[in-house]
Design an enzyme around this catalytic site. Structure first.
Site: not given
Ligand code: NAD
Length: 352
Positions: A142, A187, A219, A243, A247
């Site tokens: 980001y 990852k 994942d 992020d 959620d």
């Protein structure tokens, strides 16, 4: 204890939920003999209307001068044009950066009396769900280099060792007060930045021999969160993975109006806010759930001020109100007749 708290109501339901949180702060002051000076600060759409920017310099200065910042929510349809130069979220990003808050701490827990609100089956959720996602907030993709070249576009995930070390330390310290297990999400099978993440977390872990570290690919983490959520306690993640996973975790609880968050840095100052937005669809109707904001006050007392007993008193009051069947409309799933925002705030105050 005497502390200064900057209070940002923001937009939409922000004003209503902050009013309840302030009632709780006053109750804690009175019951435990502290003094909390509240300074109201303008930020968000309301600041755009008045000053032309989401976070005026004087608002940021007031927040920087405070011991902690309590925020309702910002934004709304009036300012939602994605092409607009000035947008309410700029206030949020500016505030996090201006307060040097690099760690986002998001507890997600299913309250027993609200278990039926979870979208997961009873057989999965019956083991309990009570986790904390520790998300790196000021680095990663980001904030990396991005741009367009010809017919392509790119964003860059970049992390430095010090950035990973400091967020890992926060996760390990939180884990020491909980079940002493940290799932570090990456990852590393594909991304070089994740391999550095994994190496660095392993090195920092040597300073916390009481903590077990489990490396998990993002994942798989996303899958396991809905398949077997009770295996997790503290999840340590980069900005983008956190992020998304935070959620996902919040949805497992089934009640967005219940979840608080803290953003902290190296010092004790922090930014405390509910995870939900300004809910313009229900603003001004006295039906918003104030509990996420009230629990954000509990996190503030605990993390920034070290007032554990006071924080626990708020948690216990929330539990007691829920156990007795009181619900705002968003969590009234069993045909209970809902109570309003102000009534919920008053009931919690009574029980502190
Ligand atoms: P939202 O979280 O505001 O609302 C999503 C849904 O949840 C709505 O149906 C809303 O009524 C409900 N809801 C949210 N909080 C609730 C509460 N306390 N009690 C009961 N119901 C509640 O998300 P959105 O609709 O995507 O966004 C609305 C506005 O909020 C947008 O302008 C967005 O940019 C902004 N936003 C701000 C923040 C923030 O200030 N941190 C975060 C997310 C979204």
């Amino acid at each position: 204890m005497r502390k200064n708290i900057a209070v940002i109501e923001g937009d939409g339901i922000g004003v209503e939920i902050i009013a309840q949180a302030v009632k709780v702060i006053k109750k804690i002051e009175q019951k435990f003999g502290h003094i909390f000076n509240l300074e109201y600060v303008e930020m968000g759409g309301c600041a755009i209307d008045k000053y032309g920017v989401a976070l005026p310099d004087f608002s940021l200065e007031k927040c920087r001068a405070a011991d902690a910042v309590l925020l309702g929510a910002v934004g709304g349809p009036k300012w939602d044009d994605p092409t607009a130069k000035v947008r309410p979220e700029q206030g949020l990003l500016g505030l996090r950066a201006g307060l040097e808050c690099y760690a986002n701490i998001r507890p997600a827990k299913v309250y027993k009396p609200l278990a039926e609100a979870s979208p997961l089956k009873d057989s999965i959720i019956s083991e309990g769900f009570d986790i904390v996602v520790v998300r790196e907030l000021t680095g990663g993709i980001y904030f990396g280099e991005s741009g367009r070249e010809g017919d392509s576009a790119y964003d860059t995930e970049r992390y430095s060792i010090p950035e990973i070390e400091r967020i890992a330390r926060i996760a390990f310290k939180i884990a020491q007060g909980r079940k002493k297990i940290v799932h570090s999400v990456d990852k590393a099978n594909v991304l070089e930045s994740s391999r550095l993440w994994r190496e660095t977390v392993a090195r920092v872990a040597k300073d916390y021999p009481d903590i077990t570290v489990v490396n998990i690919l993002v994942d798989n983490a996303a899958m396991q969160l809905v398949r077997n959520p009770s295996q997790f306690d503290v999840m340590l993640t980069s900005n983008i993975f956190g992020d998304i996973l935070s959620d996902e975790a919040s949805q497992i609880t089934g009640s967005i109006g219940m979840l608080a968050s803290a953003s902290t840095g190296d010092g004790s100052r922090g930014l405390y806010e509910p995870i939900h937005g300004s809910a313009p669809d229900i603003a001004g109707k006295n039906i918003a759930n104030p509990i996420a904001t009230i629990l954000s006050v509990a996190m503030m007392l605990d993390i920034s001020f070290g007032l554990k007993e006071e924080a626990a008193a708020i948690d216990a009051a929330v539990n007691s109100v829920l156990e007795d069947g009181f619900r705002t409309a968003d969590i009234a799933t069993n045909g209970e007749s809902p109570i309003g925002t102000t009534e919920m705030g008053s009931l919690i105050c009574e029980r502190i």
